[in-house]
Design a protein around this motif. Structure first.
Motif, PDB file in Angstrom:
ATOM      1  N   GLU A 389     -46.442 -22.582 -10.075  1.00  0.00           N
ATOM      2  CA  GLU A 389     -45.021 -22.741  -9.771  1.00  0.00           C
ATOM      3  C   GLU A 389     -44.268 -21.441  -9.987  1.00  0.00           C
ATOM      4  O   GLU A 389     -43.368 -21.085  -9.216  1.00  0.00           O
ATOM      5  CB  GLU A 389     -44.437 -23.847 -10.645  1.00  0.00           C
ATOM      6  N   GLU A 390     -44.607 -20.748 -11.049  1.00  0.00           N
ATOM      7  CA  GLU A 390     -43.929 -19.488 -11.344  1.00  0.00           C
ATOM      8  C   GLU A 390     -44.170 -18.461 -10.236  1.00  0.00           C
ATOM      9  O   GLU A 390     -43.233 -17.768  -9.810  1.00  0.00           O
ATOM     10  CB  GLU A 390     -44.414 -18.926 -12.683  1.00  0.00           C
ATOM     11  N   MET A 391     -45.401 -18.401  -9.758  1.00  0.00           N
ATOM     12  CA  MET A 391     -45.701 -17.446  -8.693  1.00  0.00           C
ATOM     13  C   MET A 391     -45.017 -17.858  -7.396  1.00  0.00           C
ATOM     14  O   MET A 391     -44.552 -17.004  -6.635  1.00  0.00           O
ATOM     15  CB  MET A 391     -47.214 -17.345  -8.500  1.00  0.00           C
ATOM     16  N   GLN A 392     -44.934 -19.142  -7.143  1.00  0.00           N
ATOM     17  CA  GLN A 392     -44.222 -19.602  -5.946  1.00  0.00           C
ATOM     18  C   GLN A 392     -42.781 -19.135  -5.954  1.00  0.00           C
ATOM     19  O   GLN A 392     -42.265 -18.613  -4.957  1.00  0.00           O
ATOM     20  CB  GLN A 392     -44.290 -21.130  -5.860  1.00  0.00           C
ATOM     21  N   LEU A 393     -42.117 -19.341  -7.087  1.00  0.00           N
ATOM     22  CA  LEU A 393     -40.709 -18.967  -7.155  1.00  0.00           C
ATOM     23  C   LEU A 393     -40.539 -17.461  -7.078  1.00  0.00           C
ATOM     24  O   LEU A 393     -39.613 -16.949  -6.423  1.00  0.00           O
ATOM     25  CB  LEU A 393     -40.100 -19.517  -8.451  1.00  0.00           C
ATOM     26  N   LEU A 394     -41.432 -16.719  -7.715  1.00  0.00           N
ATOM     27  CA  LEU A 394     -41.326 -15.268  -7.667  1.00  0.00           C
ATOM     28  C   LEU A 394     -41.539 -14.748  -6.246  1.00  0.00           C
ATOM     29  O   LEU A 394     -40.822 -13.863  -5.771  1.00  0.00           O
ATOM     30  CB  LEU A 394     -42.363 -14.648  -8.613  1.00  0.00           C
ATOM     31  N   LEU A 395     -42.489 -15.312  -5.534  1.00  0.00           N
ATOM     32  CA  LEU A 395     -42.694 -14.919  -4.137  1.00  0.00           C
ATOM     33  C   LEU A 395     -41.493 -15.287  -3.274  1.00  0.00           C
ATOM     34  O   LEU A 395     -41.155 -14.578  -2.327  1.00  0.00           O
ATOM     35  CB  LEU A 395     -43.970 -15.581  -3.590  1.00  0.00           C
ATOM     36  N   THR A 396     -40.853 -16.404  -3.612  1.00  0.00           N
ATOM     37  CA  THR A 396     -39.638 -16.780  -2.880  1.00  0.00           C
ATOM     38  C   THR A 396     -38.561 -15.728  -3.060  1.00  0.00           C
ATOM     39  O   THR A 396     -37.865 -15.351  -2.105  1.00  0.00           O
ATOM     40  CB  THR A 396     -39.135 -18.155  -3.364  1.00  0.00           C
ATOM     41  N   VAL A 397     -38.403 -15.256  -4.284  1.00  0.00           N
ATOM     42  CA  VAL A 397     -37.398 -14.208  -4.544  1.00  0.00           C
ATOM     43  C   VAL A 397     -37.749 -12.948  -3.773  1.00  0.00           C
ATOM     44  O   VAL A 397     -36.884 -12.316  -3.148  1.00  0.00           O
ATOM     45  CB  VAL A 397     -37.310 -13.934  -6.057  1.00  0.00           C
ATOM     46  N   TYR A 398     -38.995 -12.526  -3.835  1.00  0.00           N
ATOM     47  CA  TYR A 398     -39.412 -11.341  -3.073  1.00  0.00           C
ATOM     48  C   TYR A 398     -39.071 -11.498  -1.593  1.00  0.00           C
ATOM     49  O   TYR A 398     -38.623 -10.555  -0.938  1.00  0.00           O
ATOM     50  CB  TYR A 398     -40.921 -11.128  -3.221  1.00  0.00           C
ATOM     51  N   TYR A 399     -39.320 -12.687  -1.055  1.00  0.00           N
ATOM     52  CA  TYR A 399     -39.065 -12.931   0.372  1.00  0.00           C
ATOM     53  C   TYR A 399     -37.568 -12.823   0.674  1.00  0.00           C
ATOM     54  O   TYR A 399     -37.159 -12.199   1.667  1.00  0.00           O
ATOM     55  CB  TYR A 399     -39.600 -14.312   0.740  1.00  0.00           C
ATOM     56  N   LEU A 400     -36.735 -13.420  -0.180  1.00  0.00           N
ATOM     57  CA  LEU A 400     -35.287 -13.385   0.065  1.00  0.00           C
ATOM     58  C   LEU A 400     -34.740 -11.974  -0.054  1.00  0.00           C
ATOM     59  O   LEU A 400     -33.821 -11.576   0.671  1.00  0.00           O
ATOM     60  CB  LEU A 400     -34.576 -14.315  -0.925  1.00  0.00           C
ATOM     61  N   VAL A 401     -35.319 -11.203  -0.958  1.00  0.00           N
ATOM     62  CA  VAL A 401     -34.827  -9.848  -1.170  1.00  0.00           C
ATOM     63  C   VAL A 401     -35.025  -8.973   0.063  1.00  0.00           C
ATOM     64  O   VAL A 401     -34.157  -8.171   0.425  1.00  0.00           O
ATOM     65  CB  VAL A 401     -35.524  -9.225  -2.407  1.00  0.00           C
ATOM     66  N   GLN A 402     -36.165  -9.124   0.725  1.00  0.00           N
ATOM     67  CA  GLN A 402     -36.453  -8.233   1.854  1.00  0.00           C
ATOM     68  C   GLN A 402     -35.796  -8.663   3.162  1.00  0.00           C
ATOM     69  O   GLN A 402     -35.909  -7.966   4.168  1.00  0.00           O
ATOM     70  CB  GLN A 402     -37.956  -8.100   2.044  1.00  0.00           C
ATOM     71  N   LEU A 403     -35.123  -9.819   3.176  1.00  0.00           N
ATOM     72  CA  LEU A 403     -34.466 -10.267   4.398  1.00  0.00           C
ATOM     73  C   LEU A 403     -33.281  -9.365   4.724  1.00  0.00           C
ATOM     74  O   LEU A 403     -32.496  -8.998   3.843  1.00  0.00           O
ATOM     75  CB  LEU A 403     -33.983 -11.716   4.263  1.00  0.00           C
ATOM     76  N   ALA A 404     -33.152  -9.027   5.995  1.00  0.00           N
ATOM     77  CA  ALA A 404     -32.022  -8.222   6.445  1.00  0.00           C
ATOM     78  C   ALA A 404     -30.758  -9.088   6.454  1.00  0.00           C
ATOM     79  O   ALA A 404     -30.845 -10.323   6.481  1.00  0.00           O
ATOM     80  CB  ALA A 404     -32.300  -7.661   7.831  1.00  0.00           C
ATOM     81  N   PRO A 405     -29.574  -8.470   6.440  1.00  0.00           N
ATOM     82  CA  PRO A 405     -28.331  -9.258   6.410  1.00  0.00           C
ATOM     83  C   PRO A 405     -28.204 -10.226   7.589  1.00  0.00           C
ATOM     84  O   PRO A 405     -27.593 -11.282   7.450  1.00  0.00           O
ATOM     85  CB  PRO A 405     -27.232  -8.199   6.440  1.00  0.00           C
ATOM     86  N   GLY A 406     -28.775  -9.871   8.749  1.00  0.00           N
ATOM     87  CA  GLY A 406     -28.652 -10.740   9.905  1.00  0.00           C
ATOM     88  C   GLY A 406     -29.785 -11.718  10.072  1.00  0.00           C
ATOM     89  O   GLY A 406     -29.872 -12.397  11.100  1.00  0.00           O
ATOM     90  N   GLN A 407     -30.678 -11.789   9.086  1.00  0.00           N
ATOM     91  CA  GLN A 407     -31.821 -12.680   9.193  1.00  0.00           C
ATOM     92  C   GLN A 407     -31.581 -13.975   8.438  1.00  0.00           C
ATOM     93  O   GLN A 407     -30.798 -14.027   7.482  1.00  0.00           O
ATOM     94  CB  GLN A 407     -33.090 -12.003   8.655  1.00  0.00           C
ATOM     95  N   VAL A 408     -32.288 -14.999   8.887  1.00  0.00           N
ATOM     96  CA  VAL A 408     -32.208 -16.318   8.258  1.00  0.00           C
ATOM     97  C   VAL A 408     -33.599 -16.656   7.739  1.00  0.00           C
ATOM     98  O   VAL A 408     -34.595 -16.431   8.434  1.00  0.00           O
ATOM     99  CB  VAL A 408     -31.744 -17.390   9.270  1.00  0.00           C
TER     100      VAL A 408
END
Length: 1878
Positions: A389-408
């Protein structure tokens, strides 16, 4: 059973109920029996069990050996004492047979159907595995579920079967257990055979699968246990939290995991809503892509959305203290936050809950990513663990961080990240599993250090620290409620204005973490919230906004954009000033002088024909299979019904294709029947009226069982809704119609209905429950796999992959683009009008852009600032294109507006602007939707009629294809395309308004498929396009066919990969962000959302682009592309593929800095010379694909590819009605073929409950395919309609061909030689011959059968032979000239070969429903024949059903005779003559099925076969009587068969006379005739004569097909029929002469089909040595004996052309040389004792073939010498057509021609007997140097014959004139002596 619960067991009924339950489950057709165990427990226990939702849905495991559900001690188990005297040794059964795997690895076991070999473990033999046979229904499936209650097994040792209880079975195999026997505990492994064929331990049986999966997915969410802990510990249901759904509805237990008590699981139906089998629900929740679509499985518990909100509420499990949502949150923050539940418990929300949206998609993604697949989970937690679970959430954060402002964010991206991370973590374990499935792994240390709960907030904060507060991490000390409350507070205070995502983490629980993700970014939250609308809800919301007036402010904003005045005022002023100026100049229709206009809608291309033939091949494969699911031989014609979506344009388009295809003429309709009403009955629009038409089709199919009905479901992916799950009643919506009709029992059970699904997107039809076999899929040949290279095409298909390829850096202007200025304005307007749906905003903005572009082009230069460069380009080209063509041909612009109300609004507004600007005759605006037909103005209709040469006065275009060349804007509405095709004049495909509520592959690809087309390959494309189309790697596959490598799914490097690897040019963004229009600037100004620098840049750019507005209107015609010298710098590629004048006005005034720094489409300058004189847009359209404009979101997804070029969209869920079977699926591969892609989806997708295939589960069977269902898939617009129509044509032709045969159609030969003396003997209307009249007729010696065209002419009137002239050019032996044939339709009286199957003749053919052969007996029959010098022994094979035709001796059952009727017998239902058919080499193709020919009447039919062919004929014709020739005749010709038939028949006649004589029957009363019929006689005809009057000699004749029964009964009824020796009929020909019609009977040669009187001809024999012309020889013998031969000229027999068997099976080969080397016929004769090639052939055959082609070497004077024929005595031999012969018989009292005055040129004595004497030969005169040829069996006989016949008195012989046939001595060669007359 070891149950221990709070409730009490009803022990009084326990044994009875248990026994009944097991027995019911064994007999059940369903996988899961009824839950009858529930009656054994008290009500209190049932209430308690509802809290036990976390229990594993399976039986006990190793930790629960006693079967107890609690901590109570295990129940003791007492073994029954074994029977006395039985074996009790471990590893052996009680019968003493060894069961150990180690001792029987190579043994072969006969298993009953459905049984598997499994390995059992005995406690007393821990190192051994015992082999057992178990019914697989009682074993779990691949998912560890659906094992039937109870047991069924066999002992493989002693073979004892039928063990129904595992207790009984365990005793039999001596397990010697001390606890209750359980199959789950002791049946451990599947047994498989390895490469050496030995039994080996295979995969473990997955008894634990359900437990491990539910532990890792369901329990962790409610108890907080880590995955490792869950697998080791049990959950106490009492201490579990009491979750409730969002909205206050309390739930008992986990929402998706409430189920029965653990010990009751086998009686619990998984169909129950509260079943613990939640895999389907989990997968279904995952599928709605984006963090968007919120589908809840627990709809029964979910509160309904409020009427005003339009957004669905979610069904989150909520616990703990409530969280209050602030009032006026939407007004304050201008956004609705979206909250995604993550791990653990989620708090209650109260207060203003309508201003937030809660979704559980992220939670389901987490849960599914922790559900281990069976392949990896079976080794336990020590081997491979799911991601924490911890790795899932951490990967989620990594994914959100790299999203561009115009991306969903996309759920699909996150799921792929989890899977890739898990794979990389456990790479070593996975590889070892793949290489050694049967071995357990040792524990491998994980290469990645696990993240702990304490480290998680710090690591997440560290990851988010680099994103400028775009992602904020909030750590809670107590609960999630604390963090959410703080988040709402910061949101209201405006402190999260720069934050798009807030991740709330709570690590206070010891057993796990609680988390959620809050989307606070305005753009992201808006998109995600709108994506939670279903398409229907979205349409309702748009309608509500339009009706309620919410859009009035938006409309007023656009109207007031112009600073000078209101836009409508500007339009009115312009209209008044220039009223009629533009329209008057374009009102006249230009003459059609353009050569580029060509209509190619209905031409069949080679690839379409190839696909049609492939379809036909698959249909034939179904028919050829042993399952007998399709009997093509029983069908006479084709009927069909084409189902199309409810689109009027698609319906009319299919009608047009059908009309022009000629299919209806092929299926049997007359040309005058082809009316519109006739066409419409073959096409069904799937609307509310379709059931009536479908019912009519079904009735036609039932009433015509001999018609093959093809049901075609075109655009098959459109309606996949189950009829049981359709939300609308059948009368209100077409949803579910396909399921109700195509899957109804009438269709599935009908043996004459074939279903063909046709689609461009077959993915949703390729699931685990699909009805189409993978062998019945037909894929369009693709150019990437070189499939198209087999078919010459002058056009190349341009599809999605080619569009994506055009965006790669290095190409010229890409064909796939997005409009950045448009997107920027949409973003700004969305912030201003936050309560308006973005679809409404985008539509209003695009209407304004199109309106402003039209105004700008017409001279209102100030409007250029209010449109985008892309829109201006479209309008410029639209108005410019008709002016470049002398006929006024223009381009089409496709404007896609899915919502019909918005499309109507756009249509009305654009029409208004067009009218005001006076452009109503320049281009048309068309509103296209599914429910209405195409409507255009009269002016444009007249133009189209001139171009397309339409003469019909009231003609109107009904399809988009008919708008070819019309300049127009087509506003195409509807939620999804419905199969409409577009003309090649389509130049722009504007999809900027297309939005997807769910990211599905089918939905995305069908929108982009609108632009797919064919482009000409005969011309050279522009450099950029050429490189994209032609120079691309030919191995690359289009995304439609998915031949791609892995998708880029790691979100962390998604954007970097896109930039670094591909280096796309700015041209993807057609007007890059630095070139935003002024309208964009004004919109942004009002919001203050962008910096002043960006605004100034945009404004300056627009001013520089449009710096010369005055010339904008006139430059469309005249100005050529020019460029300032400063701008002429080299560009990487050109843009010649766009219209040359499109951007002249914008390009020529650009500053060099802008034009060089940006390569946008609007500023790309031409490189090289200016183009030539203006060209018709039609010519350009054939060379260029359309340009496609996409929304930025869609563009990014489409163009996001991995290194191999696979688009991200290809990895999306295929369809909303299917779900992924597992999150741990492999990635699609670049190298996958279409078939491999199909197998991928068949393995990894399952249908949802709403899918029509969801119920396609055949209990107890793996095969759920429908045998008569096919699937044709091909890319959009590739020509599938033409292909399946062509398939119907060739299918119809094939069925007709199956009912047709090629019969010989040859005119009789030697007609000029016919003796006319036979005319006038009988009356024209005579039906039977008169014996006395026949005796008066002379025998016609001349051969008239066309097959004897190359035979020697037999002279009958030798006195006049000198006057006869016949061409004697003989064909060369090596040249095969095909005899003329005619194709004839088989009548109902035809004879058939073995391929004919019909219900009537199944019994006749000897097949019962299980295709077992009829029982037959072999009987020997011997008789003596003096000429052979030995007794002849024949064998009869007589089926039991035919024994009544024979007489057997009573004591021994010996065959005595074949029954014969009396001459006086008369029966209307049978014929008297036995029918003999000699045959060789035609066991399949011989026409031995006489059932229909005999009209079903009783008859005796005997096949005469050679001994070595007996078995094969018996196999194909099990119910036929067979006469087997002796082995000495294996190499004999047809003469031997005829000889034995005749001699056997005469011998049988004598036996029957003796037998029936004892009954008082006179010998002459026994029927003496037998029929000898060739095996190629197929039909029989009769000619009826009709007199015109009483005294008139004028007659008319009609020919009709009659049965063989009719002909035989007619002939047998002839007066004095026994006075005829031979009776026959003529061979049919369409060129029959009137002589046959006038004279009903002839006395001449008979062939092919004869009635032989064996009594009269008993002294006349067939020559058993003959191979050819034996019938001619026999006819001459019979006639010379003075017997009557009669031919019925009014009857004729048709002979089928059969290419195999018969005389064609006679191959003459060398015994020494290679058998493939051909031997010339000149070498068939050689000198005796010489070294010659020894041939493996009978001597008689060699002699006959030699004489046929080389007789001139023996008779040189006879060559073409008509007055001097060759005299042949007693035996007719074919000397070739250039030599004439005269036949005489040496028998006393023979009837011969008068030869007294004829001088012969040669004499042939072939095997002459004692009747030939010297005195007989001296009657004939010979020319000097005439040739003699004598043949004998040996050299001694040759010399004796010369001496006996005193030949040396008149003939001179030389030693070198002796020859022999070129075969070995053991083959008894014939010897030949030639001499010269002196």
């Amino acid at each position: 059973m070891g149950n221990s619960y709070a409730g009490q067991l009803k022990t009084t009924r326990f044994e009875e109920v248990l026994h009944n339950s097991i027995e019911a489950s064994l007999r059940s057709n369903t996988l899961v029996p009824r839950p009858i165990f529930s009656q054994l427990y008290l009500e209190a226990e049932q209430q308690l069990s509802s809290l036990d939702g976390g229990r594993a849905d399976n039986d006990d495991d190793e930790d629960d050996d006693d079967g107890s559900g609690s901590n109570s001690p295990p129940l003791s188990y007492q073994n029954k004492p074994p029977p006395e005297g039985c074996c009790t040794t471990d590893g052996f059964c009680q019968a003493g047979k060894d069961l150990r795997l180690s001792s029987m690895p190579s043994d072969h076991f006969e298993l009953p159907p459905g049984f598997l070999l499994v390995g059992a473990k005995s406690p007393s033999l821990p190192d051994q595995i015992l082999v057992c046979a178990v019914d697989k229904r009682f074993l779990p499936d691949d998912n560890g579920r659906n094992a039937l209650l109870g047991f069924s097994g066999n002992c493989v040792g002693c073979g004892e079967k039928g063990f129904r209880y595992f207790t009984e079975f365990s005793n039999h195999i001596n397990l010697k257990l001390t606890t209750q026997p359980k199959k789950q505990k002791h049946l451990k492994y599947y047994l498989v055979r390895n490469a050496q064929g030995c039994l080996a331990k295979g995969a473990p049986i997955s008894w634990k699968e359900m437990r491990s999966r539910h532990s890792s997915s369901s329990l962790c969410s409610s108890t907080g246990l880590s995955t490792h802990d869950v697998t080791a510990r049990a959950m106490d249901p009492i201490t579990a939290a009491n979750p409730q759904a969002f909205g206050g509805n309390p739930l008992t237990g986990n929402l998706t995991n409430s189920g029965p008590p653990k010990k009751r699981l086998k009686g619990w139906s998984p169909e129950s809503p509260s079943s613990t089998d939640t895999s389907y629900q989990q997968n279904s929740l995952l599928n709605a892509s984006g963090f968007g679509k919120d589908y809840s499985p627990g709809q029964a518990y979910a509160p309904q959305p409020t009427p005003g909100s339009g957004l669905p509420s979610s069904t989150m499990v909520a616990t703990g203290e409530p969280v209050s949502v602030p009032e006026n949150l939407l007004k304050t923050c201008m956004t609705k936050p979206v909250i995604f539940k993550g791990h653990g418990n989620f708090p209650y929300l109260c207060g203003n809950v309508n201003d937030v949206t809660v979704s559980h998609l992220l939670h389901n993604c987490y849960r599914n990513s922790q559900s281990m697949p069976k392949a990896y989970g079976q080794y336990g937690p020590s081997s491979i663990q799911p991601i924490s679970e911890e790795m899932q959430l951490l990967l989620t954060v990594y994914y959100l961080v790299q999203l561009a402002p115009g991306q969903v964010p996309l759920i699909e991206d996150l799921e792929q990240i989890f899977m890739r991370s898990w794979r990389e973590t456990h790479l070593a374990e996975i590889r070892q599993y793949q290489h050694s499935v049967s071995q357990s792994f040792p524990h491998f240390p994980s290469p990645i250090t696990p993240v702990t709960a304490a480290q998680l907030p710090w690591l997440a904060g560290l990851a988010a620290s680099s994103c400028n507060e775009s992602v904020r991490i909030m750590e809670c000390g107590y609960s999630l409620a604390e963090g959410l409350s703080e988040m709402f507070k910061l949101l209201v205070e405006g402190k999260l204005s720069q934050t798009n995502y807030v991740v709330v983490i709570c690590t206070s629980r010891h057993t796990g973490i609680d988390s959620c993700v809050v989307v606070t970014g305005k753009f992201q939250a808006r998109i995600l919230a709108e994506n939670m609308f279903s398409p229907a809800d979205c349409l309702k919301e748009v309608n509500r906004e339009l009706v309620s007036g919410k859009v009035e402010a938006l409309g007023a904003y656009f109207t007031a954009l112009c600073s000078d005045d209101d836009i409508d005022v500007l339009l009115d002023n312009f209209h008044q000033e220039r009223q009629g100026a533009i329209s008057s100049s374009t009102t006249e229709t230009k003459p059609s002088t353009c050569s580029s206009y060509s209509v190619e809608w209905h031409q069949i291309r080679p690839s379409q024909l190839a696909v049609a033939q492939k379809l036909l091949s698959h249909v034939c494969s179904i028919a050829d299979s042993s399952t007998q699911n399709l009997d093509l031989g029983s069908f006479e014609k084709v009927d069909f019904l084409i189902c199309v979506p409810p689109s009027e344009v698609t319906y009319q388009q299919t009608l047009s294709y059908l009309w022009n295809s000629g299919v209806l003429l092929e299926v049997g309709l007359e040309k005058d029947q082809l009316t519109k009403q006739c066409l419409e009955q073959y096409i069904m629009k799937l609307d509310v009226d379709s059931p009536g038409k479908f019912k009519t089709f079904i009735q036609r199919a039932i009433q015509n069982p001999h018609t093959l009905c093809v049901l075609i479901n075109d655009h098959a992916h459109w309606d996949l809704t189950s009829s049981l799950c359709s939300p609308y009643p059948p009368s209100d919506s077409p949803a579910g119609l396909v399921d109700r009709m195509l899957n109804c029992r009438e269709v599935t059970d009908a043996p004459n209905i074939l279903v063909l699904h046709v689609t461009s997107f077959p993915y949703a039809l390729q699931t685990q429950n699909t009805r189409v076999s993978p062998y019945n899929e037909i894929h369009w040949p693709s150019s990437h796999s070189h499939g198209m290279e087999l078919y010459y095409e002058n056009r190349k298909y341009f599809g999605l992959s080619e569009f994506v390829e055009s965006t790669v850096s290095g190409h010229s202007l890409p064909l796939l683009r997005h409009d950045s200025s448009f997107e920027a304005i949409v973003l700004a307007l969305g912030k201003r009008f936050s309560k308006v749906h973005s679809a409404v905003i985008r539509t209003f903005l695009l209407i304004q852009h199109y309106s402003a572009a039209m105004m700008a082009v017409c001279g209102l230069s100030q409007m250029k600032n209010h449109t985008s460069v892309e829109t201006l380009e479209i309008i410029q080209n639209l108005l410019n294109s008709p002016k470049q063509c002398p006929s006024g041909h223009g381009i089409m612009v496709l404007l896609r507006i899915p919502f019909i109300p918005l499309a109507t609004l756009a249509y009305e507004r654009l029409c208004h602007v067009r009218e005001r600007l006076g452009l109503q005759h320049c281009f048309e605006i068309i509103l296209g939707n599914a429910s209405s037909a195409v409507t255009i103005g009269k002016h444009f209709v007249d133009q189209l009629k001139v171009w397309q040469k339409r003469d019909v006065e009231d003609w109107q275009p009904k399809t988009f294809m008919e708008l070819e060349g019309l300049p127009c804007i087509l506003i195409y509405s509807g939620m999804e395309p419905l199969g409409e095709s577009f003309p090649r004049s389509l130049r722009y495909c504007d999809l900027r308004l297309v939005q997807f509520s769910t990211w599905e592959r089918t939905m995305i690809e069908q929108e982009l498929g609108l632009a797919s087309c064919f482009i000409n390959t005969t011309m050279s494309l522009d450099k950029g396009i050429g490189r994209g189309v032609h120079d691309a790697d030919p191995e690359k596959l289009s995304s439609t066919d998915i031949e791609d490598e892995e998708v880029v799914t790691d979100g962390s490097n998604y954007e970097k990969t896109s930039v670094n690897k591909r280096q796309r040019s700015h041209s993807h963004d057609s007007a890059s962000s630095s070139l935003c229009s002024k309208a964009s600037g004004s919109a942004l100004c009002s919001e203050g959302s962008f910096s002043a620098m960006a605004e100034d840049t945009a404004e300056a750019s627009q001013q520089s682009v449009f710096s010369n507005p005055e010339d904008s209107a006139t430059s469309l015609e005249s100005q050529k592309p020019t460029a300032d010298k400063s701008t002429r710098k080299p560009f990487p590629s050109t843009c010649e593929h766009l219209d040359g004048n499109s951007f002249n006005q914008t390009a020529k005034n650009l500053p060099s800095s802008i034009s060089v720094s940006s390569s946008s489409s609007s500023t790309c300058l031409h490189n090289g010379p200016a183009p030539q004189i203006s060209q018709c847009s039609m010519a350009k359209s054939c060379k260029q694909p359309p340009v496609v404009f996409l929304p930025k979101l869609v563009y990014d997804i489409i163009t996001s590819t991995d290194s191999s070029g696979l688009s991200k969209s290809s990895s999306f869920l295929p369809h909303c009605d299917v779900a992924w079977a597992s999150s741990f699926r492999p990635l699609l591969s670049k190298m996958m073929t279409s078939t491999e892609q199909s197998l991928y989806y068949r393995q990894w997708t399952v249908p949802k409950e709403s899918h029509m295939d969801y119920s396609n589960v055949n209990e107890g069977r793996m095969d759920t395919f429908h045998p008569r269902r096919l699937l044709l898939s091909g890319a959009p617009q590739v020509g599938k309609t033409g292909a399946y129509l062509q398939f119907l044509s060739i299918l119809s032709r094939m069925l007709i061909r199956l009912t047709e045969v090629d019969v010989y159609d040859e005119q009789e030969i030697n007609i000029n030689f016919r003796d006319r003396s036979d005319l006038g003997f009988h009356q024209t209307l005579d039906k039977w011959p008169n014996v006395e009249t026949m005796r008066k007729m002379d025998f016609d010696y001349t051969l008239h059968d066309p097959k004897y065209e190359d035979a020697s002419v037999i002279c009958s009137n030798v006195q006049n032979v000198s006057n006869e002239n016949k061409p004697t050019n003989s064909k060369k032996e090596e040249i095969y000239v095909r005899r003329p044939t005619t194709r004839m339709r088989l009548s109902k009286y035809a004879s058939y070969n073995t391929y004919h199957h019909c219900e009537q003749c199944h019994q006749y053919m000897g097949y019962n429903p299980r295709f077992q052969m009829y029982e037959s007996t072999l009987h020997a029959f011997a008789f003596s024949y003096s000429m052979l010098g030995e007794e002849i022994q024949l064998h009869f094979i007589i089926p039991k059903s035919k024994e009544h035709h024979f007489v057997f001796s009573q004591p021994g059952g010996q065959l005595e005779s074949m029954r014969l009727p009396l001459v006086s017998d008369t029966s209307a239902d049978c014929v008297k003559s036995p029918i003999f058919t000699p045959t060789t080499g035609r066991h399949e193709h011989g026409l031995f099925n006489l059932y229909h020919a005999m009209d079903g009447s009783s008859h005796l039919h005997i096949l005469v076969v050679k001994e070595y062919e007996m078995a094969i004929y018996k196999k194909y014709w099990p119910n036929h009587i067979m006469l087997v020739l002796p082995s000495i005749f294996n190499n004999a010709g047809v003469g031997a068969a005829h000889f034995l038939i005749k001699e056997l028949s005469y011998h049988n006649l004598e036996l029957e006379r003796n037998r029936q004589g004892e009954l008082g029957v006179r010998p002459q009363d026994i029927w003496p005739f037998v029929v000898i019929c060739d095996d190629s006689c197929v039909m029989w005809n009769a000619v009826d004569a009709h007199g015109s009057g009483d005294q008139s000699r004028e007659y008319s004749w009609t020919e009709r097909n009659v049965s063989l029964k009719y002909i035989l009964q007619h002939i047998e009824a002839s007066q004095d029929v026994t006075q005829y020796a031979l009776i026959g009929m003529r061979k049919w020909t369409s060129k029959a002469k009137s002589v046959h019609q006038k004279e009903p009977f002839s006395r001449c040669h008979l062939h092919d089909f004869i009635l032989l009187n064996v009594d009269l001809t008993h002294d006349v024999q067939y020559n058993q040595n003959r191979f050819t012309c034996d019938d001619v020889d026999f006819n001459l013998r019979v006639n010379s004996s003075g017997l009557l031969i009669c031919r019925f000229n009014r009857f004729s027999v048709m002979k089928k052309q059969i290419a195999v068997g018969g005389h064609k099976s006679l191959h003459i080969k060398s015994k020494v040389l290679d058998s493939s080397v051909s031997i010339s016929t000149a070498h068939y004769i050689c000198a005796p004792d010489s070294k010659h090639t020894i041939l493996a052939a009978p001597a008689q055959l060699l002699l006959e073939k030699f004489l046929q082609f080389h007789s001139h070497r023996f008779f040189p004077l006879s060559l073409n010498s008509s007055p001097h024929p060759v005299l042949i005595v007693d035996c007719y031999l074919n000397l070739g057509p250039q030599i004439r012969v005269c036949y005489v018989s040496s028998r006393p009292h023979s009837v011969n021609v008068n030869c007294s005055e004829v001088i012969f040129s040669g004499l042939l004595l072939h095997l002459c007997d004692s009747f030939v004497s010297a005195s007989f030969l001296k009657k004939f005169q010979f020319l000097k140097d005439a040739t003699l040829c004598v043949t004998c069996q040996d050299r001694n006989s040759l010399r004796q014959t010369v001496v006996r016949l005193e030949l040396e008195d008149e003939w001179q012989f030389r030693l070198r004139d002796e020859f022999q046939t070129a075969n070995a001595k053991e083959d008894k060669p014939l010897f030949i002596l030639t001499g010269r007359h002196v």
